[in-house]
Design a protein around this motif. Sequence first.
Motif, mmCIF file in Angstrom:
data_model
loop_
_atom_site.group_PDB
_atom_site.id
_atom_site.type_symbol
_atom_site.label_atom_id
_atom_site.label_comp_id
_atom_site.label_asym_id
_atom_site.label_seq_id
_atom_site.Cartn_x
_atom_site.Cartn_y
_atom_site.Cartn_z
ATOM 1 N N ALA A 188 5.231 24.522 -14.780
ATOM 2 C CA ALA A 188 6.539 23.952 -15.124
ATOM 3 C C ALA A 188 6.901 24.255 -16.576
ATOM 4 C CB ALA A 188 6.523 22.440 -14.887
ATOM 5 N N LEU A 189 5.932 24.140 -17.477
ATOM 6 C CA LEU A 189 6.189 24.472 -18.885
ATOM 7 C C LEU A 189 6.538 25.945 -19.047
ATOM 8 C CD1 LEU A 189 3.352 22.420 -20.621
ATOM 9 C CD2 LEU A 189 5.812 22.022 -20.793
ATOM 10 N N LEU A 190 5.889 26.796 -18.267
ATOM 11 C CA LEU A 190 6.225 28.218 -18.318
ATOM 12 C C LEU A 190 7.664 28.446 -17.866
ATOM 13 C CD1 LEU A 190 5.434 31.164 -18.733
ATOM 14 C CD2 LEU A 190 4.491 31.170 -16.411
ATOM 15 N N ALA A 191 8.085 27.758 -16.814
ATOM 16 C CA ALA A 191 9.462 27.887 -16.343
ATOM 17 C C ALA A 191 10.456 27.414 -17.413
ATOM 18 C CB ALA A 191 9.653 27.092 -15.052
ATOM 19 N N VAL A 192 10.141 26.307 -18.069
ATOM 20 C CA VAL A 192 11.005 25.804 -19.141
ATOM 21 C C VAL A 192 11.114 26.831 -20.260
ATOM 22 C CG1 VAL A 192 11.209 24.065 -20.956
ATOM 23 C CG2 VAL A 192 10.607 23.378 -18.633
ATOM 24 N N ALA A 193 9.993 27.430 -20.630
ATOM 25 C CA ALA A 193 9.998 28.426 -21.699
ATOM 26 C C ALA A 193 10.863 29.624 -21.331
ATOM 27 C CB ALA A 193 8.572 28.881 -21.993
ATOM 28 N N LEU A 194 10.836 30.029 -20.064
ATOM 29 C CA LEU A 194 11.654 31.165 -19.637
ATOM 30 C C LEU A 194 13.142 30.843 -19.689
ATOM 31 C CD1 LEU A 194 9.571 32.445 -16.579
ATOM 32 C CD2 LEU A 194 9.676 33.418 -18.879
ATOM 33 N N LEU A 195 13.486 29.571 -19.562
ATOM 34 C CA LEU A 195 14.889 29.160 -19.604
ATOM 35 C C LEU A 195 15.428 29.035 -21.029
ATOM 36 C CD1 LEU A 195 14.900 26.448 -16.790
ATOM 37 C CD2 LEU A 195 16.101 28.635 -16.739
ATOM 38 N N LEU A 196 14.524 28.917 -22.000
ATOM 39 C CA LEU A 196 14.964 28.714 -23.375
ATOM 40 C C LEU A 196 15.593 29.982 -23.942
ATOM 41 C CD1 LEU A 196 11.987 26.730 -24.956
ATOM 42 C CD2 LEU A 196 14.270 25.864 -24.417
ATOM 43 N N PRO A 197 16.711 29.854 -24.649
ATOM 44 C CA PRO A 197 17.265 31.022 -25.350
ATOM 45 C C PRO A 197 16.398 31.358 -26.549
ATOM 46 C CG PRO A 197 18.541 29.063 -25.874
ATOM 47 C CD PRO A 197 17.541 28.651 -24.816
ATOM 48 N N VAL B 104 4.571 28.914 -24.150
ATOM 49 C CA VAL B 104 3.914 29.972 -23.367
ATOM 50 C C VAL B 104 2.499 30.237 -23.863
ATOM 51 C CG1 VAL B 104 4.046 32.396 -22.645
ATOM 52 C CG2 VAL B 104 6.125 31.029 -22.822
ATOM 53 N N GLY B 105 2.303 30.203 -25.185
ATOM 54 C CA GLY B 105 1.020 30.597 -25.735
ATOM 55 C C GLY B 105 0.026 29.477 -25.949
ATOM 56 N N MET B 106 0.480 28.208 -25.929
ATOM 57 C CA MET B 106 -0.430 27.112 -26.236
ATOM 58 C C MET B 106 -0.445 26.020 -25.166
ATOM 59 S SD MET B 106 0.186 26.807 -30.379
ATOM 60 C CE MET B 106 -1.385 25.998 -30.704
ATOM 61 N N LEU B 107 0.727 25.510 -24.799
ATOM 62 C CA LEU B 107 0.758 24.375 -23.872
ATOM 63 C C LEU B 107 0.633 24.810 -22.410
ATOM 64 C CD1 LEU B 107 3.495 22.252 -25.665
ATOM 65 C CD2 LEU B 107 1.037 21.821 -25.590
ATOM 66 N N THR B 108 1.321 25.876 -22.038
ATOM 67 C CA THR B 108 1.177 26.385 -20.666
ATOM 68 C C THR B 108 -0.275 26.754 -20.350
ATOM 69 O OG1 THR B 108 3.455 27.124 -20.383
ATOM 70 C CG2 THR B 108 1.787 28.282 -19.115
ATOM 71 N N PRO B 109 -0.965 27.540 -21.210
ATOM 72 C CA PRO B 109 -2.361 27.868 -20.896
ATOM 73 C C PRO B 109 -3.254 26.650 -20.762
ATOM 74 C CG PRO B 109 -1.529 29.347 -22.579
ATOM 75 C CD PRO B 109 -0.488 28.276 -22.389
ATOM 76 N N LEU B 110 -2.996 25.600 -21.540
ATOM 77 C CA LEU B 110 -3.823 24.405 -21.437
ATOM 78 C C LEU B 110 -3.702 23.778 -20.047
ATOM 79 C CD1 LEU B 110 -5.708 22.430 -22.863
ATOM 80 C CD2 LEU B 110 -3.689 21.185 -23.659
ATOM 81 N N GLY B 111 -2.468 23.673 -19.539
ATOM 82 C CA GLY B 111 -2.286 23.134 -18.207
ATOM 83 C C GLY B 111 -2.914 24.011 -17.139
ATOM 84 N N LEU B 112 -2.727 25.325 -17.262
ATOM 85 C CA LEU B 112 -3.279 26.239 -16.260
ATOM 86 C C LEU B 112 -4.805 26.221 -16.268
ATOM 87 C CD1 LEU B 112 -0.960 29.366 -16.705
ATOM 88 C CD2 LEU B 112 -0.715 27.472 -15.082
ATOM 89 N N VAL B 113 -5.391 26.268 -17.442
ATOM 90 C CA VAL B 113 -6.850 26.322 -17.546
ATOM 91 C C VAL B 113 -7.486 25.051 -17.010
ATOM 92 C CG1 VAL B 113 -8.745 26.269 -19.214
ATOM 93 C CG2 VAL B 113 -6.988 28.020 -19.394
ATOM 94 N N LEU B 114 -6.919 23.894 -17.361
ATOM 95 C CA LEU B 114 -7.490 22.631 -16.884
ATOM 96 C C LEU B 114 -7.323 22.461 -15.374
ATOM 97 C CD1 LEU B 114 -6.523 20.139 -19.741
ATOM 98 C CD2 LEU B 114 -8.713 21.273 -19.313
#
Length: 263
Positions: free
Chosen positions: A51-60, A74-84
């Motif tokens: 979901a965070l990745l999707a939000v990041a893609l929507l950001l201008p 994309v580089g910090m919060l998304t990977p944390l969710g995916l890895v956990l």
Amino acid sequence: MTGAHGGGVGPLLLVPAVVFWGYLAAALRQRDPGRAGWSHWRTASFGAGTALLAVALLLPAHDLVGHVWQHLLVGMLTPLGLVLGAPGTLALRTVRPRIGRAALRLLRRPALTVSTHPVTGLLLTTGGLYLLHLTPLYRATLTHPGLHPLLLLHFLVSGYVFTWAIAGPDPGPHRPGVPVRLVVLGLSVAAHATLAQLMYAGLVDAAVPAVQLRTAATLMYYVGDLAEILLALALLVTWRPAPRRDRSASAGPDRHRMDVVRA
């Protein structure tokens, strides 16, 4: 990549959606009779990451502030969710035993050990940020839209490698001990803080107004610190003592895979 870069986000939003539904399908298979089940918390964590990745893609990302937000997401919060979400462990439970054993043997290859070491992840993440902001590369991503998707891909891959190396619950036979990982994480915190200070002082290669520089630097400093704190907490929560090396050492990949399946 976004509206600011002249491309629609619709097709790109399919990526996190497809990844999450594939993960969810594998997790639901663990409810079949004879299987051990799968953690709802891990599923929620992986869902939050996508979901965070999707939000990041929507950001201008037409300015430095939007770019920093994308880096943080994309580089910090998304990977944390995916890895956990432990997608590797879920995959090992899903595939055939022969494929799982081959994957575990691959994890023990020296080249993969080096490429997934926390120091390597640190060089890829923070080293890439310094290269981006202290050279004309950032301005190039604004004038050449094709570079922006590659930049986000680098953020995601390098962030995942670093997060996995620090606190990933997935199998990692060659991870260094917790003290080493904490030191590397401390270096990452210091490197991010230093870059944020350089940005605040206007010492980066970005021809933007001073107020935009200060806003972007403040985001990188405080939200980056929050992401690093969350990663440190994840390390402490997911840490497990090293197993005894009696019979498990002689059991090879098969025994290790069974440990993963029961985790």
